[in-house]
Every structure is written in C-alpha cells, then in structure tokens.
Scaffold this active site. Structure first.
Site, PDB file in Angstrom:
ATOM      1  N   GLU A  71       0.836  -1.194   0.000  1.00  0.00           N
ATOM      2  CA  GLU A  71       0.000   0.000   0.000  1.00  0.00           C
ATOM      3  C   GLU A  71       0.881   1.259   0.000  1.00  0.00           C
ATOM      4  O   GLU A  71       1.845   1.354   0.768  1.00  0.00           O
ATOM      5  CB  GLU A  71      -0.872  -0.050   1.262  1.00  0.00           C
ATOM      6  CG  GLU A  71      -1.829   1.090   1.457  1.00  0.00           C
ATOM      7  CD  GLU A  71      -2.668   0.902   2.724  1.00  0.00           C
ATOM      8  OE1 GLU A  71      -3.629   1.664   2.907  1.00  0.00           O
ATOM      9  OE2 GLU A  71      -2.368  -0.016   3.525  1.00  0.00           O
ATOM     10  N   LYS A 115      -9.188   2.254  -2.283  1.00  0.00           N
ATOM     11  CA  LYS A 115      -9.488   1.580  -1.022  1.00  0.00           C
ATOM     12  C   LYS A 115     -10.909   1.931  -0.583  1.00  0.00           C
ATOM     13  O   LYS A 115     -11.316   3.087  -0.617  1.00  0.00           O
ATOM     14  CB  LYS A 115      -8.481   2.033   0.032  1.00  0.00           C
ATOM     15  CG  LYS A 115      -8.528   1.300   1.354  1.00  0.00           C
ATOM     16  CD  LYS A 115      -7.343   1.740   2.214  1.00  0.00           C
ATOM     17  CE  LYS A 115      -7.265   0.990   3.533  1.00  0.00           C
ATOM     18  NZ  LYS A 115      -6.048   1.356   4.288  1.00  0.00           N
ATOM     19  N   CYS A 139      -5.557  -3.297   2.273  1.00  0.00           N
ATOM     20  CA  CYS A 139      -5.354  -3.368   3.718  1.00  0.00           C
ATOM     21  C   CYS A 139      -6.650  -3.531   4.511  1.00  0.00           C
ATOM     22  O   CYS A 139      -7.188  -4.621   4.624  1.00  0.00           O
ATOM     23  CB  CYS A 139      -4.566  -2.146   4.190  1.00  0.00           C
ATOM     24  SG  CYS A 139      -3.797  -2.417   5.815  1.00  0.00           S
TER      25      CYS A 139
END
Length: 634
Positions: A46, A115, A170
């Site tokens: 990330e 994300k 994540c």
C-alpha cells in the site's frame, strides 16, 4: 501457466518516505526480478510509491505530482516485461484523494482500484487524508492514461481465462464483509491485497488467520503484501508481512526477514472447486464488474513453486498428526457404534488375517464397544487357508489376545477343496481358486454373525475399492464397512498412531509394528517356504502412488496429464517417469472398470474430503468409457 498454474510474487521494497523517484527505482528492480522468474502477478505494498507514513505530506501537491510522475516512469519501464504489477499510490479523483492500487502491464496502465474502507482509529488516521472509494465507479486521468477507476475492476488474462485478478487494500480485508468476497463471486480468482499493516505483538498470527480464512471462503488465491523496511518509525514499526494463500492454505509467507516471496497458484483447480460449490451460484446480489483484458505469455513451470505432498491423505507431523489420526479414528468408531446400537447387535464379528485392514477394523471395533459402553461382544475369526503364513496368523492371534477379543479359528482348506471339486475346478491357481477363499471367509463370518445376533464389520479400504482389488461378494461385502473412507496410506498411519498411543501395552505395541512391517497381501496363493507368495504392491503397484492419483482425480477432478506432472515432481527420485505414467494408466483403467463393485458397497463413514460412496460423493455409471482419459497419456 500450463495446467492453470500462475506464478505470483509478493514484495516489500525498502522505501524512503516521500522519495517517489527512488522508490520507483526499487519497484522497477522487483518487476525485472519477477519477470526473470516467470512471475505473472507481482503485488506490492500500500502506498509504496510514496511510503505509507507521509502523514500530512499527502496534502502537498508536490508529493502527489511526484507520485504520478513515478507511476508514469514505472509504466514506461514495464513495457519490456510480462508481469502484471499492482502498485500502491495516492490518486486524485475529482476533488478527493484516494488510497489506490494501480495495475500496470507491458507499458500500459490498465486501471486504478481505490481503497473502500478507511481506518481512522488507534494508530490509523487515514480519513484525515483519504476518501472512501466504496461505490465509486468511473474513469480517471493519470500518468497520461484515461483508465477505469473503482472497486469493481477485474483484470483478466486473455490466454488463461482462469487468471482473473481483483484487488482490495489493507483495511478492506479486516471488515465484516470484505470487497474480496463480492469480487470473488463476480469472478476474481486471485485477490491481491496491498497493505500497510503494523508490527505489534500477536498481530501476525491474526493476519495469517484472516488471509487463510478469506482465501478459503472465496475459494481463491490471496496475495498479501505489507510494507516494512524504510517506513517512518516515529510511532510505529511495519510488519513487512508477505503471504500467498490458496483456498485456505498458506503456500508461502515471510515476516520481515525476506522482502520477496513467490508461489504457483492453481487457478484451474480453484475454478473447478467453485464449479462444485453452491456458494458461487449467481444471484441478484453479485457485483457488476468491469473486466479489463490483458495478454501474457504461456509458460510451463517446472518444478512448481508450491508444496506437493506425496501422501495427501496423511496428516502432517507433530500435534496435528495425532489430532487428525484421533479424529479419523473417532469418526470410524462413532459410525460403527451408531449401527451396532440401532440394530441391537449383541456381537460384532471381524474376520482377522493379520493384515493392515483387518487390524484397523478390529482396533476400531474394540474401541467403539469400549468407548460407547456397548453390550456387544467382539468376536474375531481367523480362517487360515492355502496362502496363510505363520507370521500373519501369529499376529492375528496376538492382536486378538491384546484386545480381549473372543478368537475363533476356523480353517477353510477342506471347504475350499470341496467347493472347487463341486464346481469341476481342475486345481489351477487362477482367479476362481483365489476368490473362492475370500467368499468362503465372508460366508463363515456372515453365518456366525447370524448365530450370535451380530454384524459383520467390513475390512476393505478405499484404495482397494478404487482399484477394484477386492473379491466381489467376498471381502467386498459386509454389514458395515468402517474403512470405507480410509485409503491404504492412511490405514498404516492410523495403526501406527494406535501403537504409539499404547506403548505401555508391549504386546499390542509390538504386534502392531510387526503387522506394519508385513508386506500387503491377500494371501490367496500358497505360501512359498512359509513366506508370503502374493504381494499386492507387486501386482497393482505402490499404494502411495495410487492414493496420490486417487486424491487428485477425485478431490479436484484433475486431468491425467496434470496428475502425471504433479506425481513426477512429488516422487522425483523414487520412481521413473515411465513407471509413474504406466501406473497412472493402470489406475485409470481399473478405476473405470471397477465402478460396478463400488455401486453396491455397504454403508460406511466418510472421514475426509474424498469418498467413494455411491450414495454420496461419487456417482458414476458402471459402464462409462475410459478412452478420453487414456488418450492424454497415450
């Protein structure tokens, strides 16, 4: 990429916080390395272009421009390589900033995935800088490309249709309903997770459990790449945790000590598993996705970078080994106890030979009676015939004495001679000579069970049923088959487990180990100088190979050539390629020819993921043609 295998890499390049150009150089080194190893998917952490720990620098146009320029440089560099690379960076879309994964391949930017779930608790404060990409769908202009933008993107290889990649970032994995679940239902076979997970005590085990579980729930490959070295340590250290999982199993992982791992994920197997799963039946809630095509070269990976277990039915060593053996034994005992109680049986009859299968049956029966306090006596019958040796008979007697079974010895030599005479048999050592002994033993056991108000407990195992190496209406038949779900390789380990668990009972322990060291034989041909003359594995070949074939043929439906290639790698140095190929042909022929025997086998408990019950896991016509399967090997 033959057989659906895709080589995947997860990497955690050392970063310099806010040094986008320098970070790009390190990323490009990993692209080059991955391509040289035949990697088709490289997953990086990330925000790896900027570093995850830039803080309020993410609000600086200078940093964001530098990140975009670095992405452009990576895209140009990728033109000479065949690896699909997922790289993390901040991306401006409209008036908001998003934490994204950019898909780069052969000089092109394929798409950008934002994300969805933005953590803003404890050590994380991403909402200070980033917006949620949940529900966002459109196109974005970046690094000179106008590409799809959103969490609905699946990247699909034209040459290998099972190579389909979805991405989440994540925190997306840690929420109750991760985006990867919907991506998998929509067709993504591999999920990539670009992460920046912190290094705190105990978290690595939980992370591993999440990745393992999500790959299993999604029946997918799952690649997790977390940043590590170089991130700011002002308040945190980052894990550098890399994992590659497949359908609930970790294929490869590293915790900080390595910055690069690879594994070969079997996308064809994953798709075959989904085909059998009702969880992947389309419904109205399936995510509508945009498929983005890319092209890559077909490669054959030899050897494969993945564990290939020679004995897939046998549990791993240590505590897990004891736990699994105990579990299988308990399943067998529970199934038998239920049948004995339901039929109000006052006896359980086992024909003991001193061989592996009857030994396991006797052990299971004795334990079931004791564990469930059944009012049922254990009757063991030894029926020596022309092929019986002193060693096997002696072991049968010693075993019964050790377990407290009522032992009855009934020689069958005269009955066999009379029967052969009655049918006009001329004394040849042929199939009739062999099978009349097996049927005579079964007849005696059945009659005694009737006399004693009991059941005949079967001894045949799953490997014998797969090969048809059993006498129809002889040892093929019983009133309950406790070994129906147990392959020969596992039979051995279950007996060894019982022996080791009963080390204080020296007679039982030593007898079981001698049985384990006795060649497998039906003992249907006359002994030679008191020794076993008929050895099963000299007739049908090693059971460890047949069990290997059986597992991949039934569990995953692999085609013969794929099974052959796996076996050649797994048994390298043990057997030649020609030996393996010939035995695989024999296995397939015998498996097809023997279905008529399996179509009428007695009840028996399933103990693992592979079973042959015609009422459950395996339903096949008894006269199916084998030619299409043999074509590949011929």
């Amino acid at each position: 990429m033959r057989d659906g295998y895709i080589r995947i890499a997860a990497a955690a390049p050392a970063v310099e916080v806010a040094d986008c150009s320098g970070n790009a150089q390190r990323i490009m080194e990993f692209i080059k390395k991955s391509d040289s190893e035949g990697v088709k998917l490289l997953v990086l952490p990330e925000l790896c272009i900027t570093g995850y720990t830039c803080g309020d620098l993410f609000n600086q146009k200078t940093l964001l421009d530098a990140a975009e320029n670095a992405l452009a440089e990576i895209i140009r560099y990728s033109a000479g390589f065949d690896t699909l690379t997922l790289v993390g960076l901040p991306v401006r879309y409209g008036d908001r900033l998003y934490n994204c994964a950019a898909a780069v391949h052969k000089g092109r930017l394929l798409g950008v995935v934002p994300k969805s779930h933005i953590p803003n608790n404890n050590e994380f404060y991403e909402a200070r800088h980033f917006a949620s990409g949940k529900g966002v769908s459109g196109t974005v202009s970046i690094a000179g490309f106008e590409v799809p933008f959103g969490g609905d993107l699946i990247f699909e290889c034209e040459e290998v249709p099972t190579f389909r990649v979805g991405a989440e970032i994540c925190e997306d994995m840690w929420v109750p309903t991760p985006p990867s679940g919907r991506l998998a239902q929509a067709g993504a076979v591999i999920i990539a997770n670009l992460s920046a997970s912190t290094y705190v005590t105990g978290k690595d085990n939980y992370r591993t459990a999440l990745v393992t579980s999500q790959s299993g729930r999604c029946i997918s490959g799952y690649v997790f790449s977390s940043c590590g070295e170089g991130e700011s340590s002002t308040d945190l250290v980052f894990s550098g945790h890399l994992m590659i999982a497949e359908n609930g199993k970790i294929l490869s992982q590293s915790r900080r000590e390595k910055d690069y791992i690879t594994a070969d994920v079997d996308t064809a197997m994953l798709c075959a598993e989904r085909q059998k799963s009702t969880a992947f039946i389309s419904d109205s809630d399936v995510l509508e996705t945009r498929r983005i095509k890319f092209s890559c070269n077909i490669e054959h990976y030899a050897p494969l970078r993945r564990p290939i277990n020679k004995h897939p039915f046998v549990p791993s060593s240590g505590e897990r080994y004891r736990e699994r053996c105990s579990e299988v034994f308990d399943i067998q005992c529970a199934g038998l106890a239920k049948r004995l109680k339901f039929t109000h049986a006052t006896s359980a009859v086992v024909a003991v030979s001193g061989g592996l299968d009857s030994t396991l049956t006797l052990l299971v029966t004795a334990r079931a009676i004791k564990k469930y306090s059944l009012k049922c006596k254990l009757i063991a019958i030894t029926m020596p015939g022309p092929g019986t040796t002193g060693r096997t008979k002696g072991n049968a007697v010693a075993l019964c004495e050790s377990l407290g079974a009522e032992l009855r010895e009934i020689p069958i030599g005269d009955a066999v001679k009379l029967h052969l005479s009655d049918i006009g048999h001329r004394g040849e050592l042929d199939t009739a000579f062999e099978n009349v002994q097996a049927r005579e033993r079964t007849q005696i056991a059945m009659s005694i069970a009737n006399m004693e108000g009991g059941l005949v407990i079967g001894t045949g195992d799953m490997s014998e049923m797969a090969l048809g190496f059993t006498t129809y209406n002889g040892d093929h038949m019983s009133m309950y088959g406790v070994n129906a779900g147990v392959p020969k390789t596992l039979v051995r380990h279950l007996i060894k487990y019982v022996a080791d668990e009963n080390a204080e009972n020296k007679k039982l322990h030593d007898t079981l180990y001698d049985i384990l060291n006795t060649p497998v034989s039906p003992e249907l041909l006359p002994a030679k100088d008191g020794e076993i003359a008929q050895k099963t594995e000299q007739i049908v070949g090693p059971y460890e190979l047949h069990d290997f074939f059986l597992y991949y043929f039934l569990r995953y439906g692999f085609e013969p050539l794929k099974i052959l290639r796996l076996a050649i790698q797994a048994f390298d140095g043990d057997y030649t390629e020609e030996e393996i190929k010939n035995l695989l042909k024999m296995f397939i022929k015998r498996f097809f020819m023997s279905q008529y025997k399996r179509s009428c086998i007695p009840d028996g408990p399933k103990v693992g993921s592979v079973a042959l019950s015609p009422r459950g896991d395996w339903r096949m016509p008894s006269d199916a043609c084998v030619n299409e399967w043999l074509k590949q090997l011929n």
